[in-house]
Design a protein around this motif. Structure first.
Motif, PDB file in Angstrom:
ATOM      1  N   ASN A  10       0.837  -1.190   0.000  1.00  0.00           N
ATOM      2  CA  ASN A  10       0.000   0.000   0.000  1.00  0.00           C
ATOM      3  C   ASN A  10       0.872   1.240   0.000  1.00  0.00           C
ATOM      4  O   ASN A  10       1.908   1.255   0.673  1.00  0.00           O
ATOM      5  N   LYS A  11       0.453   2.236  -0.748  1.00  0.00           N
ATOM      6  CA  LYS A  11       1.191   3.490  -0.768  1.00  0.00           C
ATOM      7  C   LYS A  11       0.197   4.641  -0.837  1.00  0.00           C
ATOM      8  O   LYS A  11      -0.643   4.694  -1.745  1.00  0.00           O
ATOM      9  N   VAL A  12       0.290   5.525   0.158  1.00  0.00           N
ATOM     10  CA  VAL A  12      -0.518   6.736   0.145  1.00  0.00           C
ATOM     11  C   VAL A  12       0.431   7.896  -0.056  1.00  0.00           C
ATOM     12  O   VAL A  12       1.430   8.018   0.661  1.00  0.00           O
ATOM     13  N   THR A  13       0.147   8.731  -1.017  1.00  0.00           N
ATOM     14  CA  THR A  13       1.028   9.841  -1.311  1.00  0.00           C
ATOM     15  C   THR A  13       0.213  11.088  -1.596  1.00  0.00           C
ATOM     16  O   THR A  13      -0.993  11.026  -1.843  1.00  0.00           O
ATOM     17  N   GLU A  14       0.893  12.204  -1.557  1.00  0.00           N
ATOM     18  CA  GLU A  14       0.235  13.464  -1.856  1.00  0.00           C
ATOM     19  C   GLU A  14       0.398  13.794  -3.336  1.00  0.00           C
ATOM     20  O   GLU A  14       1.429  13.470  -3.948  1.00  0.00           O
ATOM     21  N   LYS A  15      -0.599  14.435  -3.863  1.00  0.00           N
ATOM     22  CA  LYS A  15      -0.562  14.874  -5.257  1.00  0.00           C
ATOM     23  C   LYS A  15       0.731  15.637  -5.531  1.00  0.00           C
ATOM     24  O   LYS A  15       1.144  16.485  -4.734  1.00  0.00           O
ATOM     25  N   GLN A  83      -0.951  12.251  -9.749  1.00  0.00           N
ATOM     26  CA  GLN A  83      -2.255  12.891  -9.809  1.00  0.00           C
ATOM     27  C   GLN A  83      -3.281  11.959  -9.159  1.00  0.00           C
ATOM     28  O   GLN A  83      -3.059  10.753  -9.075  1.00  0.00           O
ATOM     29  N   GLN A  84      -4.402  12.513  -8.761  1.00  0.00           N
ATOM     30  CA  GLN A  84      -5.440  11.696  -8.123  1.00  0.00           C
ATOM     31  C   GLN A  84      -5.922  10.587  -9.050  1.00  0.00           C
ATOM     32  O   GLN A  84      -6.268   9.497  -8.595  1.00  0.00           O
ATOM     33  N   GLU A  85      -5.908  10.839 -10.355  1.00  0.00           N
ATOM     34  CA  GLU A  85      -6.351   9.838 -11.325  1.00  0.00           C
ATOM     35  C   GLU A  85      -5.415   8.638 -11.401  1.00  0.00           C
ATOM     36  O   GLU A  85      -5.757   7.620 -12.011  1.00  0.00           O
ATOM     37  N   ASP A  86      -4.229   8.767 -10.774  1.00  0.00           N
ATOM     38  CA  ASP A  86      -3.284   7.646 -10.766  1.00  0.00           C
ATOM     39  C   ASP A  86      -3.648   6.615  -9.693  1.00  0.00           C
ATOM     40  O   ASP A  86      -3.070   5.522  -9.658  1.00  0.00           O
ATOM     41  N   SER A  87      -4.563   6.971  -8.825  1.00  0.00           N
ATOM     42  CA  SER A  87      -4.968   6.049  -7.763  1.00  0.00           C
ATOM     43  C   SER A  87      -5.543   4.777  -8.370  1.00  0.00           C
ATOM     44  O   SER A  87      -6.456   4.826  -9.202  1.00  0.00           O
ATOM     45  N   ALA A  88      -4.971   3.652  -7.983  1.00  0.00           N
ATOM     46  CA  ALA A  88      -5.364   2.362  -8.554  1.00  0.00           C
ATOM     47  C   ALA A  88      -4.533   1.276  -7.881  1.00  0.00           C
ATOM     48  O   ALA A  88      -3.635   1.562  -7.088  1.00  0.00           O
ATOM     49  N   VAL A  89      -4.829   0.034  -8.230  1.00  0.00           N
ATOM     50  CA  VAL A  89      -3.949  -1.078  -7.870  1.00  0.00           C
ATOM     51  C   VAL A  89      -3.046  -1.351  -9.070  1.00  0.00           C
ATOM     52  O   VAL A  89      -3.535  -1.492 -10.195  1.00  0.00           O
ATOM     53  N   TYR A  90      -1.754  -1.384  -8.811  1.00  0.00           N
ATOM     54  CA  TYR A  90      -0.793  -1.664  -9.871  1.00  0.00           C
ATOM     55  C   TYR A  90      -0.328  -3.110  -9.713  1.00  0.00           C
ATOM     56  O   TYR A  90       0.236  -3.486  -8.677  1.00  0.00           O
ATOM     57  N   LEU A  91      -0.582  -3.889 -10.735  1.00  0.00           N
ATOM     58  CA  LEU A  91      -0.286  -5.311 -10.702  1.00  0.00           C
ATOM     59  C   LEU A  91       0.895  -5.634 -11.606  1.00  0.00           C
ATOM     60  O   LEU A  91       1.021  -5.097 -12.701  1.00  0.00           O
ATOM     61  N   CYS A  92       1.721  -6.521 -11.129  1.00  0.00           N
ATOM     62  CA  CYS A  92       2.853  -7.010 -11.904  1.00  0.00           C
ATOM     63  C   CYS A  92       2.630  -8.502 -12.140  1.00  0.00           C
ATOM     64  O   CYS A  92       2.088  -9.201 -11.274  1.00  0.00           O
ATOM     65  N   ALA A  93       3.022  -8.981 -13.302  1.00  0.00           N
ATOM     66  CA  ALA A  93       2.935 -10.407 -13.593  1.00  0.00           C
ATOM     67  C   ALA A  93       4.205 -10.834 -14.306  1.00  0.00           C
ATOM     68  O   ALA A  93       4.853 -10.025 -14.980  1.00  0.00           O
ATOM     69  N   THR A 112      -2.776   5.233  -3.470  1.00  0.00           N
ATOM     70  CA  THR A 112      -3.791   6.251  -3.224  1.00  0.00           C
ATOM     71  C   THR A 112      -3.113   7.608  -3.255  1.00  0.00           C
ATOM     72  O   THR A 112      -2.164   7.856  -2.501  1.00  0.00           O
ATOM     73  N   VAL A 113      -3.592   8.460  -4.142  1.00  0.00           N
ATOM     74  CA  VAL A 113      -3.050   9.809  -4.262  1.00  0.00           C
ATOM     75  C   VAL A 113      -4.068  10.782  -3.684  1.00  0.00           C
ATOM     76  O   VAL A 113      -5.197  10.869  -4.164  1.00  0.00           O
ATOM     77  N   LEU A 114      -3.650  11.479  -2.634  1.00  0.00           N
ATOM     78  CA  LEU A 114      -4.578  12.402  -1.950  1.00  0.00           C
ATOM     79  C   LEU A 114      -4.561  13.797  -2.579  1.00  0.00           C
ATOM     80  O   LEU A 114      -3.569  14.190  -3.189  1.00  0.00           O
TER      81      LEU A 114
END
Lengths: 114, 110
Positions: A10-15, A83-93, A112-114
């Motif tokens: 999990n990663k929470v960061t500021e815009k 950016q806030q629109e970058d908030s998502a789950v990033y999956l690697c395979a 999560t981008v605040l």
């Protein structure tokens, strides 16, 4: 032995901040993929590596996104000026070979981008 | 451009069968099928390469009609564990870029 691992979970960061996401593929897997999954949405292909080469970077959403891979091991996905629109789950395979083999997914990094 | 899956959602009773379809507008080299449970990463089910093949995996099988650019996933005698969202992942011919379908939510009830 172990499966694909990703960090952080999990990663929470500021815009506006930069973030770096890490993927450790299964040992011996030459193919490595990054995907993005927004809440309630399907998988969005970002980039693919064969070894440390990325033949097609057109899936990266913008020039704020970049990815690199060291040899046939660790890969990092970097998002600059988040950016806030970058908030998502990033999956690697990872997989033994591109296009004709199973893709084994890691647990993902929830950004999560605040 | 995104492959269209149908149905969007389906509810089954244990033991019933289901078919999930994936239709692409592009010529395809391969189709992958995945199942994703809520809050978990996708799990690979099977891959079909061009050639119109059909594959089976326990009670789950799939077909790939290269000419129609369509694939179908067949779930027989469904179990509670089959619940989840099913995605097809398509690899258009001549590209490196996987494109995933719109997803099908499947729920199996006891």
């Amino acid at each position: 032995g172990a499966g694909v691992s990703q960090s952080p979970s999990n990663k929470v960061t500021e815009k506006g901040k930069d973030v770096e996401l890490r993927c450790d593929p299964i040992s011996g897997h030459t193919a490595l993929y990054w995907y993005r999954q927004r809440l309630g949405q399907g998988l969005e292909f970002l980039i693919y590596f064969q070894g440390n080469s990325a033949p097609d970077k057109s899936g990266l959403p913008s020039d704020r996104f970049s990815a690199e891979r060291t040899g046939e091991s660790v890969s990092t996905l970097t998002i600059q000026r988040t950016q806030q629109e970058d908030s998502a789950v990033y999956l690697c395979a990872s997989g033994r070979d591109y296009s004709s083999d199973t893709q084994y997914f890691g647990p993902g990094t929830r950004l999560t981008v605040l | 451009q995104q492959p269209v899956q149908s149905p969007q959602a389906v509810i089954l009773r244990e033991g019933e069968d289901a078919v999930i379809n994936c239709s692409s507008s592009k010529a395809l080299y391969s189709v992958h099928w995945y199942r994703q449970k809520h809050g978990e990463a996708p799990v690979f089910l099977m891959i079909l390469l061009k050639g119109g093949e059909q594959k089976g995996h326990e009670k789950i099988s799939a077909s790939f009609n290269e000419k129609k650019q369509q694939s179908s996933l067949y779930l027989t005698a469904s179990q509670l564990s089959y619940s989840g969202t099913y995605f097809c992942g398509t690899l258009p011919s001549g590209t490196y870029k996987y494109i995933f379908g719109t997803g099908t939510r499947l729920k199996v009830l006891a």
